[in-house]
Motif scaffolding. Structure first.
Motif, short mmCIF file in Angstrom:
data_model
loop_
_atom_site.label_atom_id
_atom_site.label_comp_id
_atom_site.label_asym_id
_atom_site.label_seq_id
_atom_site.Cartn_x
_atom_site.Cartn_y
_atom_site.Cartn_z
N THR A 179 14.70 99.97 68.39
CA THR A 179 15.40 99.25 69.45
C THR A 179 15.14 99.93 70.79
N GLU A 180 15.41 99.19 71.85
CA GLU A 180 15.28 99.73 73.20
C GLU A 180 16.16 98.93 74.14
N ARG A 181 16.71 99.62 75.13
CA ARG A 181 17.49 98.97 76.19
C ARG A 181 16.69 99.06 77.47
N ARG A 182 16.61 97.93 78.18
CA ARG A 182 15.93 97.90 79.48
C ARG A 182 16.82 97.16 80.47
N ARG A 183 16.58 97.42 81.72
CA ARG A 183 17.26 96.66 82.78
C ARG A 183 16.19 96.17 83.74
N PHE A 184 16.18 94.85 83.95
CA PHE A 184 15.20 94.22 84.83
C PHE A 184 15.90 93.70 86.09
N ASP A 185 15.25 93.85 87.22
CA ASP A 185 15.76 93.33 88.48
C ASP A 185 15.23 91.92 88.69
N GLY A 186 15.96 91.17 89.50
CA GLY A 186 15.50 89.84 89.87
C GLY A 186 16.46 88.75 89.46
N ASP A 187 16.05 87.51 89.72
CA ASP A 187 16.88 86.37 89.36
C ASP A 187 16.71 86.06 87.87
N ARG A 188 17.42 85.06 87.42
CA ARG A 188 17.44 84.69 86.00
C ARG A 188 16.03 84.48 85.44
N ALA A 189 15.22 83.71 86.14
CA ALA A 189 13.87 83.42 85.67
C ALA A 189 13.03 84.69 85.58
N THR A 190 13.18 85.58 86.55
CA THR A 190 12.42 86.83 86.57
C THR A 190 12.84 87.73 85.42
N VAL A 191 14.15 87.84 85.19
CA VAL A 191 14.66 88.66 84.08
C VAL A 191 14.14 88.11 82.75
N ARG A 192 14.20 86.81 82.58
CA ARG A 192 13.74 86.21 81.31
C ARG A 192 12.23 86.40 81.12
N ALA A 193 11.44 86.20 82.18
CA ALA A 193 9.99 86.39 82.08
C ALA A 193 9.65 87.85 81.76
N ALA A 194 10.35 88.79 82.40
CA ALA A 194 10.12 90.21 82.13
C ALA A 194 10.50 90.56 80.70
N THR A 195 11.55 89.93 80.19
CA THR A 195 11.99 90.16 78.81
C THR A 195 10.92 89.69 77.83
N VAL A 196 10.39 88.50 78.04
CA VAL A 196 9.32 87.96 77.18
C VAL A 196 8.13 88.91 77.17
N PHE A 197 7.70 89.31 78.37
CA PHE A 197 6.52 90.17 78.48
C PHE A 197 6.75 91.50 77.78
N HIS A 198 7.89 92.14 78.04
CA HIS A 198 8.17 93.45 77.45
C HIS A 198 8.29 93.36 75.92
N ALA A 199 8.94 92.32 75.44
CA ALA A 199 9.10 92.15 73.99
C ALA A 199 7.73 92.05 73.30
N LEU A 200 6.84 91.27 73.87
CA LEU A 200 5.51 91.08 73.28
C LEU A 200 4.63 92.32 73.46
N GLN A 201 4.68 92.92 74.64
CA GLN A 201 3.88 94.12 74.93
C GLN A 201 4.25 95.25 73.97
N THR A 202 5.54 95.45 73.77
CA THR A 202 5.99 96.52 72.88
C THR A 202 5.64 96.20 71.43
N LEU A 203 5.76 94.94 71.04
CA LEU A 203 5.40 94.57 69.67
C LEU A 203 3.92 94.86 69.40
N VAL A 204 3.06 94.52 70.34
CA VAL A 204 1.62 94.82 70.19
C VAL A 204 1.42 96.33 70.03
N ALA A 205 2.09 97.12 70.86
CA ALA A 205 1.96 98.58 70.78
C ALA A 205 2.46 99.10 69.44
N LEU A 206 3.55 98.59 68.94
CA LEU A 206 4.10 99.03 67.65
C LEU A 206 3.16 98.71 66.50
N ILE A 207 2.57 97.53 66.53
CA ILE A 207 1.62 97.16 65.46
C ILE A 207 0.37 98.04 65.55
#
Length: 167
Positions: A133-161
């Motif tokens: 697990t990991e906790r992150r905090r993203f700055d920006g509006d709703r769309a920016t936070v959601r886009a950053a969440t998608v990117f980080h979730a996928l980027q970290t999954l690739v790294a873990l695999i």
């Protein structure tokens, strides 16, 4: 917004890694409302590696769809390490996938608290039986936070695999 352009490339890399291992992916999403599943299934042929996605936006959905104990949510809050961990484990338990990612957070603009301000997201990943697990905090509006969440979730999954393959 530059990260948005990298998401399709990340999904392509994720697809390659999962197909090499003959693994399937399940997603459990709260604050992103299915955007991660959407990014994955934007790639043609994703049915070869994307098994299913759970959009568990409400606390009831987290319990009903993923088996997250309501007492866990009551004790820690929906946006917590315990719930992210339980969501990832639940996605594995309620699918035929070997890999899962889960996100639960406060996308905003409201809903934040002193402990969990807007932009706070807990991530959970399960890769071949290993949960992190990991906790992150993203700055920006709703769309920016959601886009950053998608990117980080996928980027970290690739790294873990990829780390699974390291000697």
């Amino acid at each position: 917004m530059e990260q948005e352009h990298d998401t399709p490339a990340l999904v392509l890399r994720l697809a390659e890694l999962l197909q090499q291992k003959r693994w399937m992916l399940a997603t459990a999403e709260s604050c992103t409302g299915g955007l991660i599943a959407g990014a994955c299934t934007d790639l043609a042929g994703s049915s070869a590696w994307f098994e299913r996605g759970f959009v568990s936006y409400s606390n009831e959905a987290k319990s009903e769809l993923l088996g997250v104990d309501a007492a866990l949510i009551a004790a820690h809050g929906a946006v917590s390490e315990a719930v992210a961990r339980a969501m990832a484990a639940g996605a594995i338990a309620h699918s035929k996938a070997q890999v899962a990612l889960a996100v639960t957070g406060v996308a905003g603009p409201s809903g934040g608290t002193a402990d969990k301000p807007v932009g706070t997201v807990w991530f959970g990943w399960s890769v071949d039986g290993r949960l992190c697990t990991e906790r992150r905090r993203f700055d920006g509006d709703r769309a920016t936070v959601r886009a950053a969440t998608v990117f980080h979730a996928l980027q970290t999954l690739v790294a873990l695999i990829q780390r699974q393959d390291a000697p």
